[in-house]
Scaffold this active site. Sequence first.
Site, PDB file in Angstrom:
ATOM      1  N   SER A   5       0.834  -1.202   0.000  1.00  0.00           N
ATOM      2  CA  SER A   5       0.000   0.000   0.000  1.00  0.00           C
ATOM      3  C   SER A   5       0.864   1.246   0.000  1.00  0.00           C
ATOM      4  O   SER A   5       1.967   1.251   0.568  1.00  0.00           O
ATOM      5  CB  SER A   5      -0.857  -0.032   1.265  1.00  0.00           C
ATOM      6  OG  SER A   5      -1.450   1.216   1.478  1.00  0.00           O
TER       7      SER A   5
ATOM      8  N   TYR B 270      -1.666  -0.923  10.668  1.00  0.00           N
ATOM      9  CA  TYR B 270      -1.939  -1.526   9.355  1.00  0.00           C
ATOM     10  C   TYR B 270      -0.769  -1.272   8.400  1.00  0.00           C
ATOM     11  O   TYR B 270      -0.251  -2.191   7.762  1.00  0.00           O
ATOM     12  CB  TYR B 270      -3.241  -0.950   8.773  1.00  0.00           C
ATOM     13  CG  TYR B 270      -3.408  -1.262   7.302  1.00  0.00           C
ATOM     14  CD1 TYR B 270      -3.697  -2.556   6.879  1.00  0.00           C
ATOM     15  CD2 TYR B 270      -3.251  -0.267   6.330  1.00  0.00           C
ATOM     16  CE1 TYR B 270      -3.828  -2.845   5.522  1.00  0.00           C
ATOM     17  CE2 TYR B 270      -3.382  -0.548   4.984  1.00  0.00           C
ATOM     18  CZ  TYR B 270      -3.669  -1.842   4.589  1.00  0.00           C
ATOM     19  OH  TYR B 270      -3.783  -2.131   3.249  1.00  0.00           O
TER      20      TYR B 270
ATOM     21  N   LYS C 136       2.217  -3.844   6.501  1.00  0.00           N
ATOM     22  CA  LYS C 136       2.604  -3.901   5.082  1.00  0.00           C
ATOM     23  C   LYS C 136       4.109  -3.731   4.934  1.00  0.00           C
ATOM     24  O   LYS C 136       4.756  -4.443   4.158  1.00  0.00           O
ATOM     25  CB  LYS C 136       1.864  -2.809   4.292  1.00  0.00           C
ATOM     26  CG  LYS C 136       0.360  -3.034   4.186  1.00  0.00           C
ATOM     27  CD  LYS C 136       0.046  -4.284   3.385  1.00  0.00           C
ATOM     28  CE  LYS C 136      -1.418  -4.631   3.344  1.00  0.00           C
ATOM     29  NZ  LYS C 136      -1.702  -5.945   2.787  1.00  0.00           N
TER      30      LYS C 136
HETATM   31  P1  NAD Z   1     -10.973  -7.283   1.237  1.00  0.00           P
HETATM   32  O1  NAD Z   1     -11.161  -7.270   2.712  1.00  0.00           O
HETATM   33  O2  NAD Z   1     -12.142  -7.017   0.368  1.00  0.00           O
HETATM   34  O3  NAD Z   1     -10.300  -8.670   0.776  1.00  0.00           O
HETATM   35  C1  NAD Z   1      -9.415  -9.378   1.597  1.00  0.00           C
HETATM   36  C2  NAD Z   1      -9.804 -10.842   1.506  1.00  0.00           C
HETATM   37  O4  NAD Z   1      -8.900 -11.602   2.327  1.00  0.00           O
HETATM   38  C3  NAD Z   1     -11.212 -11.109   2.027  1.00  0.00           C
HETATM   39  O5  NAD Z   1     -11.879 -11.961   1.118  1.00  0.00           O
HETATM   40  C4  NAD Z   1     -10.997 -11.818   3.369  1.00  0.00           C
HETATM   41  O6  NAD Z   1     -12.030 -12.710   3.668  1.00  0.00           O
HETATM   42  C5  NAD Z   1      -9.666 -12.510   3.107  1.00  0.00           C
HETATM   43  N1  NAD Z   1      -8.864 -12.779   4.320  1.00  0.00           N
HETATM   44  C6  NAD Z   1      -8.495 -11.913   5.280  1.00  0.00           C
HETATM   45  N2  NAD Z   1      -7.757 -12.542   6.208  1.00  0.00           N
HETATM   46  C7  NAD Z   1      -7.650 -13.840   5.818  1.00  0.00           C
HETATM   47  C8  NAD Z   1      -7.012 -14.977   6.355  1.00  0.00           C
HETATM   48  N3  NAD Z   1      -6.364 -14.930   7.528  1.00  0.00           N
HETATM   49  N4  NAD Z   1      -7.081 -16.135   5.687  1.00  0.00           N
HETATM   50  C9  NAD Z   1      -7.752 -16.213   4.507  1.00  0.00           C
HETATM   51  N5  NAD Z   1      -8.394 -15.174   3.954  1.00  0.00           N
HETATM   52  C10 NAD Z   1      -8.350 -13.984   4.616  1.00  0.00           C
HETATM   53  O7  NAD Z   1      -9.795  -6.222   0.930  1.00  0.00           O
HETATM   54  P2  NAD Z   1      -9.292  -5.642  -0.466  1.00  0.00           P
HETATM   55  O8  NAD Z   1      -9.685  -4.208  -0.517  1.00  0.00           O
HETATM   56  O9  NAD Z   1      -9.663  -6.540  -1.561  1.00  0.00           O
HETATM   57  O10 NAD Z   1      -7.725  -5.681  -0.217  1.00  0.00           O
HETATM   58  C11 NAD Z   1      -6.929  -6.780  -0.641  1.00  0.00           C
HETATM   59  C12 NAD Z   1      -5.508  -6.532  -0.178  1.00  0.00           C
HETATM   60  O11 NAD Z   1      -5.062  -5.279  -0.705  1.00  0.00           O
HETATM   61  C13 NAD Z   1      -5.344  -6.454   1.328  1.00  0.00           C
HETATM   62  O12 NAD Z   1      -4.140  -7.091   1.698  1.00  0.00           O
HETATM   63  C14 NAD Z   1      -5.261  -4.964   1.583  1.00  0.00           C
HETATM   64  O13 NAD Z   1      -4.515  -4.666   2.745  1.00  0.00           O
HETATM   65  C15 NAD Z   1      -4.541  -4.481   0.337  1.00  0.00           C
HETATM   66  N6  NAD Z   1      -4.803  -3.070   0.036  1.00  0.00           N
HETATM   67  C16 NAD Z   1      -6.105  -2.640  -0.072  1.00  0.00           C
HETATM   68  C17 NAD Z   1      -6.360  -1.292  -0.325  1.00  0.00           C
HETATM   69  C18 NAD Z   1      -7.779  -0.773  -0.399  1.00  0.00           C
HETATM   70  O14 NAD Z   1      -7.989   0.425  -0.233  1.00  0.00           O
HETATM   71  N7  NAD Z   1      -8.779  -1.605  -0.666  1.00  0.00           N
HETATM   72  C19 NAD Z   1      -5.300  -0.389  -0.477  1.00  0.00           C
HETATM   73  C20 NAD Z   1      -3.987  -0.874  -0.391  1.00  0.00           C
HETATM   74  C21 NAD Z   1      -3.753  -2.227  -0.133  1.00  0.00           C
END
Ligand code: NAD
Length: 341
Positions: free
Chosen positions: A126, A150, A154
């Site tokens: 991120s 958080y 990362k």
């Molecule tokens: P999201 O919460 O929609 O998706 C994350 C998925 O991971 C979910 O389906 C959840 O059920 C699954 N999950 C979480 N912990 C788990 C575990 N221990 N075992 C198995 N599954 C697990 O989030 P997103 O927005 O799709 O983000 C995906 C990734 O991108 C994350 O790592 C997040 O930190 C990163 N990210 C997101 C953003 C944003 O703004 N959406 C920005 C930067 C980085």
Amino acid sequence: MDESILITGGAGYIGSHTCVELLNAGFSVTVFDNYCNSKPEALNRVESITGKSLTRVQGDVRDRVALEAALRSSGASAVIHFAGLKAVGESGEQPLRYYDNNVVGTLRLLEAMQTCGVKTLVFSSSATVYGAPQFLPYSEDHPFAPTNPYGRTKLMVEDILRDAFASDDSWRFSILRYFNPVGAHASGLIGEDPQGVPNNLMPLWLQVAVGRRECLNVFGDDYDTPDGTGVRDYIHVTDLAEGHVRALQWMAQSDGGLCRAFNLGAGVGYSVLEMVRAFEAASGKPIPYRIQPRRAGDLAGFHANADSARSVLGWQVTRDLQTMCADTWRWQSNNPSGYVG
Ligand code: NAD
Ligand code: UDP
């Protein structure tokens, strides 16, 4: 291409959109998710959009045995690791849970991959790893200074990947630093389905537009930005998903190991008030808003230098702000209660 990819967190917001792009590009996909922040229905929708099927494994990334079984049964040659918790505020309230899920989960995954001889990984990082801008746009060599647990999870995972590569240069790691993902698939079938009270601007806009919330709170109008409101680099989730496909293709072409970080952003910043105008145009509804004090921990503004992604991965965004808002509105209008009901 008949290559199999394991996607942790593949039922989530960014994961489900990436599954679509991978299936369309000819990859076989196995999703490994515990559904702690997503619904299996998202994967049914991915299959409807693509006309292709994927494999589902319900499991937790902290469970190494389950991961090894999934890696073996899928025959995966690479992993995309989305599984993680992502709420900044919650990470301050429950830091141990965040370190356990995000950092320990990644360690277990790397161990399982090493055991199974799968050495190629795309990791969801991120822009939050950079912290307060020392210069803008942020390039990948900007110093790191995450300001919340958080963001530190990362950065810790990034450091783990760099250390693993330093000790064994047969690993191939692409670290993708996302800016602000928004939007939804153009079909209106998949999109962001936040659980509980949302924190981000887009889902809050949607709640105002459908009358679940009286008005949008604009956090601060006295920042050093053109109109005083916060500026972010919003990126369409399908553009972001395409970046993962490009990263996999780039790593597959490499003769040896590699470990490299890429900013995935549009390279353009929009203010909160510019977003409000774009929301109004997309939904055809006035979005009442109220100026509130700054939100604790918010930065004034930032955007990406995405030159590396363009020159090395051959990737750049192709969807503009109007498309981001129109696609989000289509998803919301077609699915007022998300994946349920
Ligand atoms: P999201 O919460 O929609 O998706 C994350 C998925 O991971 C979910 O389906 C959840 O059920 C699954 N999950 C979480 N912990 C788990 C575990 N221990 N075992 C198995 N599954 C697990 O989030 P997103 O927005 O799709 O983000 C995906 C990734 O991108 C994350 O790592 C997040 O930190 C990163 N990210 C997101 C953003 C944003 O703004 N959406 C920005 C930067 C980085
Ligand atoms: N924002 C806002 N009102 C809200 C939510 C967010 O004014 O209800 C602003 C926030 O201050 C920031 C921008 O919108 O300038 C994007 O916030 P978001 O939480 O979506 O992303 P992040 O702060 O994590 O970059």
